[in-house]
Motif scaffolding. Structure first.
Motif, PDB file in Angstrom:
ATOM      1  N   GLU A  46       0.805  -1.224   0.000  1.00 53.09           N
ATOM      2  CA  GLU A  46       0.000   0.000   0.000  1.00 53.09           C
ATOM      3  C   GLU A  46       0.837   1.274   0.000  1.00 53.09           C
ATOM      4  N   TYR A  47       1.969   1.249   0.704  1.00 58.86           N
ATOM      5  CA  TYR A  47       2.745   2.474   0.886  1.00 58.86           C
ATOM      6  C   TYR A  47       4.123   2.455   0.237  1.00 58.86           C
ATOM      7  N   GLY A  48       4.596   1.306  -0.200  1.00 58.20           N
ATOM      8  CA  GLY A  48       5.928   1.229  -0.796  1.00 58.20           C
ATOM      9  C   GLY A  48       7.046   1.449   0.207  1.00 58.20           C
ATOM     10  N   ALA A  49       6.739   1.360   1.487  1.00 58.28           N
ATOM     11  CA  ALA A  49       7.745   1.532   2.538  1.00 58.28           C
ATOM     12  C   ALA A  49       8.606   0.282   2.641  1.00 58.28           C
ATOM     13  N   THR A  50       9.771   0.441   3.234  1.00 67.06           N
ATOM     14  CA  THR A  50      10.666  -0.696   3.458  1.00 67.06           C
ATOM     15  C   THR A  50      10.817  -0.931   4.954  1.00 67.06           C
ATOM     16  N   ALA A  51      11.087  -2.178   5.301  1.00 69.16           N
ATOM     17  CA  ALA A  51      11.282  -2.536   6.704  1.00 69.16           C
ATOM     18  C   ALA A  51      12.585  -1.928   7.206  1.00 69.16           C
ATOM     19  N   LEU A  52      12.526  -1.318   8.372  1.00 73.22           N
ATOM     20  CA  LEU A  52      13.736  -0.759   8.969  1.00 73.22           C
ATOM     21  C   LEU A  52      14.486  -1.894   9.649  1.00 73.22           C
ATOM     22  N   PRO A  53      15.716  -2.185   9.221  1.00 72.13           N
ATOM     23  CA  PRO A  53      16.478  -3.272   9.855  1.00 72.13           C
ATOM     24  C   PRO A  53      16.671  -3.012  11.351  1.00 72.13           C
ATOM     25  N   LEU A  54      16.633  -4.070  12.136  1.00 68.72           N
ATOM     26  CA  LEU A  54      16.727  -3.953  13.588  1.00 68.72           C
ATOM     27  C   LEU A  54      18.005  -3.234  14.016  1.00 68.72           C
ATOM     28  N   GLU A  55      19.125  -3.541  13.360  1.00 70.94           N
ATOM     29  CA  GLU A  55      20.384  -2.902  13.767  1.00 70.94           C
ATOM     30  C   GLU A  55      20.348  -1.388  13.534  1.00 70.94           C
ATOM     31  N   VAL A  56      19.621  -0.948  12.527  1.00 73.42           N
ATOM     32  CA  VAL A  56      19.462   0.491  12.290  1.00 73.42           C
ATOM     33  C   VAL A  56      18.458   1.070  13.295  1.00 73.42           C
ATOM     34  N   ALA A  57      17.352   0.358  13.523  1.00 75.26           N
ATOM     35  CA  ALA A  57      16.335   0.830  14.468  1.00 75.26           C
ATOM     36  C   ALA A  57      16.908   1.032  15.866  1.00 75.26           C
ATOM     37  N   GLN A  58      17.894   0.233  16.241  1.00 72.43           N
ATOM     38  CA  GLN A  58      18.466   0.318  17.587  1.00 72.43           C
ATOM     39  C   GLN A  58      19.619   1.324  17.690  1.00 72.43           C
ATOM     40  N   THR A  59      19.844   2.086  16.639  1.00 71.08           N
ATOM     41  CA  THR A  59      20.889   3.109  16.672  1.00 71.08           C
ATOM     42  C   THR A  59      20.518   4.197  17.684  1.00 71.08           C
ATOM     43  N   PRO A  60      21.389   4.464  18.670  1.00 72.70           N
ATOM     44  CA  PRO A  60      21.100   5.535  19.625  1.00 72.70           C
ATOM     45  C   PRO A  60      21.085   6.894  18.925  1.00 72.70           C
ATOM     46  N   VAL A  61      20.168   7.751  19.368  1.00 76.71           N
ATOM     47  CA  VAL A  61      20.093   9.108  18.829  1.00 76.71           C
ATOM     48  C   VAL A  61      20.062  10.100  19.990  1.00 76.71           C
ATOM     49  N   PRO A  62      20.722  11.240  19.859  1.00 73.94           N
ATOM     50  CA  PRO A  62      20.781  12.218  20.947  1.00 73.94           C
ATOM     51  C   PRO A  62      19.557  13.132  20.963  1.00 73.94           C
ATOM     52  N   LEU A  63      18.376  12.537  20.993  1.00 73.58           N
ATOM     53  CA  LEU A  63      17.135  13.308  20.891  1.00 73.58           C
ATOM     54  C   LEU A  63      16.177  12.947  22.017  1.00 73.58           C
ATOM     55  N   TYR A  64      15.307  13.896  22.334  1.00 74.70           N
ATOM     56  CA  TYR A  64      14.248  13.679  23.316  1.00 74.70           C
ATOM     57  C   TYR A  64      12.960  13.372  22.554  1.00 74.70           C
ATOM     58  N   VAL A  65      12.454  12.167  22.730  1.00 79.54           N
ATOM     59  CA  VAL A  65      11.245  11.720  22.045  1.00 79.54           C
ATOM     60  C   VAL A  65      10.205  11.404  23.111  1.00 79.54           C
ATOM     61  N   ASN A  66       9.258  12.301  23.272  1.00 84.52           N
ATOM     62  CA  ASN A  66       8.254  12.195  24.325  1.00 84.52           C
ATOM     63  C   ASN A  66       8.964  11.998  25.667  1.00 84.52           C
ATOM     64  N   PHE A  67       8.771  10.862  26.334  1.00 85.90           N
ATOM     65  CA  PHE A  67       9.408  10.643  27.629  1.00 85.90           C
ATOM     66  C   PHE A  67      10.742   9.908  27.524  1.00 85.90           C
ATOM     67  N   MET A  68      11.173   9.598  26.331  1.00 82.78           N
ATOM     68  CA  MET A  68      12.441   8.896  26.114  1.00 82.78           C
ATOM     69  C   MET A  68      13.557   9.930  26.002  1.00 82.78           C
ATOM     70  N   LYS A  69      14.636   9.708  26.755  1.00 84.02           N
ATOM     71  CA  LYS A  69      15.742  10.656  26.786  1.00 84.02           C
ATOM     72  C   LYS A  69      17.046   9.947  26.406  1.00 84.02           C
ATOM     73  N   PRO A  70      17.992  10.723  25.859  1.00 82.88           N
ATOM     74  CA  PRO A  70      19.319  10.150  25.613  1.00 82.88           C
ATOM     75  C   PRO A  70      19.939   9.711  26.942  1.00 82.88           C
TER      76      PRO A  70
END
Length: 193
Positions: A151-175
């Motif tokens: 439906e959307y032509g999206a690709t699956a985000l590989p787990l190793e990429v999804a688990q990459t730490p990011v220095p961002l505040y996402v709702n209640f999630m903090k670096p």
């Protein structure tokens, strides 16, 4: 084709802050304004997401399929699929959910599982399985993935990429706990009904 980790991080930085400078302010941050404007645009795709959910219900007639797109809470459209189970009130029981998320920030999706432990109607614990899908749920997860891709032509985000730490505040999630998964899909993958 999945965007690179660097591209995904650059996208996430547009919508999530690198500090908490606006946490106690009345006015929204520039990231908040962009995020809200993007959701205003993506909400027009609601009927399209509804059609995807109807297709999932046809393809998975023994399962309960629900929309899980809480307004502004997650940067994604969400589908929850509950395989059939018999609730046993007298002893602990594990109940599984297959969750599929389509990011509104980038053309990527994920499918993972959540296991809730219940005693009667009381949930004692929730555990997220981002890695390999348990064998008994793989066929359901594959249907969800195929529908999102078709439906959307999206690709699956590989787990190793999804688990990459990011220095961002996402709702209640903090670096340093925040990952690309949180920035692109949900900051609380275990917190589903």
């Amino acid at each position: 084709m999945t965007p690179s980790t660097e591209d995904l991080l650059a996208i996430a930085r547009l919508y999530w802050g690198a500090d908490q400078a606006y946490i106690f302010r009345q006015e929204p941050s520039p990231e908040d304004l962009r995020y809200e404007a993007l959701w205003d645009e993506k909400n027009k795709e609601g009927p399209r997401w509804g059609a995807l959910l109807r297709e999932l219900r046809k393809e998975l007639p023994d399962c309960k399929v629900c929309d899980y797109t809480p307004p502004l809470a997650n940067p994604s459209f969400g589908a929850l699929v509950y395989p059939p189970y018999e609730r046993i009130m007298s002893r602990p029981q594990f109940i599984w959910t297959v969750a599929g998320y389509l990011s509104i920030l980038a053309p990527v999706y994920t499918v993972h599982c959540v296991r809730h432990q219940y005693v009667g109607k009381r949930c004692l614990d929730s555990k997220v399985f981002l890695g390999p899908i348990p064998l008994e749920l793989r066929s359901i997860a594959e249907v969800v993935a195929q529908r999102i891709e078709a439906e959307y032509g999206a690709t699956a985000l590989p787990l190793e990429v999804a688990q990459t730490p990011v220095p961002l505040y996402v709702n209640f999630m903090k670096p340093p706990e925040t990952t690309l998964f949180h920035a692109l899909f949900t900051s609380e993958p275990w917190n589903i009904p």
